[in-house]
Design an enzyme around this catalytic site. Structure first.
Site, PDB file in Angstrom:
ATOM      1  N   ASP A 257      -3.423   7.471  -2.559  1.00  0.00           N
ATOM      2  CA  ASP A 257      -3.171   8.165  -2.489  1.00  0.00           C
ATOM      3  C   ASP A 257      -1.575   8.472  -3.545  1.00  0.00           C
ATOM      4  O   ASP A 257      -1.197   9.407  -4.104  1.00  0.00           O
ATOM      5  CB  ASP A 257      -2.482   9.015  -1.825  1.00  0.00           C
ATOM      6  CG  ASP A 257      -1.744   8.008  -0.820  1.00  0.00           C
ATOM      7  OD1 ASP A 257      -1.789   6.542  -1.683  1.00  0.00           O
ATOM      8  OD2 ASP A 257      -0.982   8.080   0.595  1.00  0.00           O
TER       9      ASP A 257
ATOM     10  N   THR B 165     -10.149   2.911  -1.819  1.00  0.00           N
ATOM     11  CA  THR B 165      -9.534   1.726  -0.846  1.00  0.00           C
ATOM     12  C   THR B 165      -9.743   0.888  -0.076  1.00  0.00           C
ATOM     13  O   THR B 165     -10.454   2.087   0.291  1.00  0.00           O
ATOM     14  CB  THR B 165      -7.737   1.937  -0.866  1.00  0.00           C
ATOM     15  OG1 THR B 165      -7.649   1.161  -0.121  1.00  0.00           O
ATOM     16  CG2 THR B 165      -8.332   3.920   0.027  1.00  0.00           C
TER      17      THR B 165
ATOM     18  N   ARG C 249      -2.754  -3.150   5.186  1.00  0.00           N
ATOM     19  CA  ARG C 249      -1.153  -2.475   5.515  1.00  0.00           C
ATOM     20  C   ARG C 249      -1.309  -1.841   6.506  1.00  0.00           C
ATOM     21  O   ARG C 249      -1.366  -2.460   7.413  1.00  0.00           O
ATOM     22  CB  ARG C 249      -1.349  -1.567   4.466  1.00  0.00           C
ATOM     23  CG  ARG C 249      -1.786  -2.103   2.674  1.00  0.00           C
ATOM     24  CD  ARG C 249      -0.598  -0.415   1.778  1.00  0.00           C
ATOM     25  NE  ARG C 249      -1.674   0.666   1.831  1.00  0.00           N
ATOM     26  CZ  ARG C 249      -1.423   1.576   1.452  1.00  0.00           C
ATOM     27  NH1 ARG C 249      -0.718   1.381  -0.270  1.00  0.00           N
ATOM     28  NH2 ARG C 249      -2.459   2.625   1.146  1.00  0.00           N
TER      29      ARG C 249
ATOM     30  N   ASP D 284      -8.731   0.532   2.282  1.00  0.00           N
ATOM     31  CA  ASP D 284      -7.558   0.608   3.661  1.00  0.00           C
ATOM     32  C   ASP D 284      -7.960   1.242   3.836  1.00  0.00           C
ATOM     33  O   ASP D 284      -8.154   2.008   5.294  1.00  0.00           O
ATOM     34  CB  ASP D 284      -6.265   0.251   3.442  1.00  0.00           C
ATOM     35  CG  ASP D 284      -5.688  -0.975   2.556  1.00  0.00           C
ATOM     36  OD1 ASP D 284      -6.148  -1.631   3.010  1.00  0.00           O
ATOM     37  OD2 ASP D 284      -4.571  -0.934   1.479  1.00  0.00           O
TER      38      ASP D 284
ATOM     39  N   GLY E 288      -5.272  -0.967  -6.079  1.00  0.00           N
ATOM     40  CA  GLY E 288      -6.173  -2.319  -6.037  1.00  0.00           C
ATOM     41  C   GLY E 288      -8.057  -2.001  -6.202  1.00  0.00           C
ATOM     42  O   GLY E 288      -8.577  -0.606  -6.192  1.00  0.00           O
TER      43      GLY E 288
ATOM     44  N   ARG F 164      -1.984  -1.391 -11.625  1.00  0.00           N
ATOM     45  CA  ARG F 164      -0.762  -0.729 -10.648  1.00  0.00           C
ATOM     46  C   ARG F 164       1.053  -0.590 -11.728  1.00  0.00           C
ATOM     47  O   ARG F 164       1.145  -1.475 -11.705  1.00  0.00           O
ATOM     48  CB  ARG F 164      -0.326  -1.321  -9.281  1.00  0.00           C
ATOM     49  CG  ARG F 164      -0.675  -1.523  -8.527  1.00  0.00           C
ATOM     50  CD  ARG F 164      -0.040  -1.563  -6.978  1.00  0.00           C
ATOM     51  NE  ARG F 164      -1.342  -1.739  -5.626  1.00  0.00           N
ATOM     52  CZ  ARG F 164      -2.376  -2.936  -5.421  1.00  0.00           C
ATOM     53  NH1 ARG F 164      -1.832  -3.998  -6.203  1.00  0.00           N
ATOM     54  NH2 ARG F 164      -3.262  -2.108  -4.029  1.00  0.00           N
TER      55      ARG F 164
ATOM     56  N   ASP G 224      -7.301   4.369   4.031  1.00  0.00           N
ATOM     57  CA  ASP G 224      -5.633   5.106   4.602  1.00  0.00           C
ATOM     58  C   ASP G 224      -5.488   6.418   3.931  1.00  0.00           C
ATOM     59  O   ASP G 224      -4.426   6.995   3.834  1.00  0.00           O
ATOM     60  CB  ASP G 224      -5.210   4.328   4.414  1.00  0.00           C
ATOM     61  CG  ASP G 224      -4.198   3.943   3.787  1.00  0.00           C
ATOM     62  OD1 ASP G 224      -5.042   3.939   1.964  1.00  0.00           O
ATOM     63  OD2 ASP G 224      -3.233   3.524   3.793  1.00  0.00           O
TER      64      ASP G 224
END
Length: 326
Positions: A104, A127, A173, A129, A12, A73, A131
């Protein structure tokens, strides 16, 4: 200028990638390296979309969200045969060092690529996120939080005017970081994240008491991993508040990069290039407690990310029904 170095974006996009590309070109030249762009992530490695970069390529891009060189991706990169093609493409340009902006999953792919080919890499966590295990901050998250903050502030105007409950769904997510930080800093009445499972019915008595004391609208911020529509239905059925769901979606990824994301992009890239020149051949540059440090792929990608306990304690204090002001 015989040594060459390349950069790519994987997964992303985030606001902060373009400032990183600008710094990459300028600092590569400062270190007597020839910079290259890989367009469209690992797909570009496989398709040999690898081009020299110069100052003209990065002029004016610091203000832009997304990434000028594209991202993707890549399912093909998971196959050894395509990774071999990617390695040969890099070697044909004389490139043996690579910087990867991604998450990751992208880093796991590069770790395997390094062991198969010997092409060195340094990963920069990127990211919204936030995360990725091992780092407190990922590139792009600050801009995303600013976008969410602006959206909630504007939604609040309508919520207060019409005495409604607004349920605002954020990305992330399975990680509740964006949701939690946004709920705290926007003064939301309800925050629902996967890390703190609750029964929403436990809030009913508390919210009814607040309504009796003058509360006439609600802001709820909910992780995309949960069901925002059911939360809106609960406000209508149990509290009698007309409700709306606002799914912020991909606007959270874009936008003019914040000052902080621009500054961190410059720092991340500087550390990454220096690390590769110093012989750190397969590491991730992380940011913890206001310091940069390098970690192995195992430390970053093989362990699940967990929200900081201090943040979780804030969430418990602010949003659990047992702490609700009656």
């Amino acid at each position: 200028m015989n040594q060459k170095i390349a950069i790519l974006c994987s997964g992303g996009d985030v606001s902060g990638m373009n400032p990183a590309l600008k710094r990459f070109v300028e600092y590569a030249y400062a270190r007597n390296l020839q910079p290259y762009f890989v367009r469209n992530g690992y797909e570009g490695l496989i398709d040999n979309h690898i081009v020299p970069a110069d100052y003209h390529d990065v002029a004016g891009i610091i203000t832009r969200g997304g990434t000028k060189i594209g991202s993707a991706r890549s399912l093909r990169f998971k196959e050894a045969s395509y990774r071999a093609v990617a390695a040969e493409n890099l070697r044909s340009h004389g490139i043996d060092r690579l910087i990867v902006l991604g998450g990751d999953g992208s880093f796991r792919g590069m770790e395997r690529f390094y062991h198969e080919t010997g092409i060195a890499f340094c990963g920069i966590p990127s990211t919204i996120d936030n995360d990725i295990n091992g780092t407190d901050y990922c590139l792009g998250v600050d801009t995303a939080l600013g976008v969410i903050k602006d959206a909630i502030d504007q939604i609040r105007d309508t919520a207060s005017s019409f005495h409604r409950a607004f349920v605002i769904e954020t990305m992330g997510r399975d990680c509740g970081y964006l949701t939690l930080i946004s709920a705290i800093t926007s003064g939301a009445e309800l925050c629902l994240i996967p890390e703190l499972p609750v029964d929403i019915d436990d809030f009913k008595g508390c919210f009814q008491s607040q309504i009796a004391k003058g509360r006439d609208y609600f802001i709820a911020v909910v992780s995309e991993a949960l069901d925002s529509k059911k939360v809106a239905e609960w406000f209508e059925k149990e509290l009698g508040f007309e409700s709306r769901v606002s799914v912020l979606g991909h606007i959270q990824r874009g936008g003019n990069p914040s000052v902080y994301d621009r500054l961190m992009a410059f720092k991340f890239v500087t550390y990454a290039i220096d690390a590769l020149l110093e012989g750190k051949n397969h590491s991730i540059i992380c940011y913890n407690k206001s310091h940069f440090n390098f970690k192995t792929i195992d430390e970053v990608a093989l362990h699940p990310y967990r929200l900081d306990e201090e943040l979780l304690n804030l969430a418990r204090e602010q949003f659990l029904p047992t702490r609700c002001q009656m």
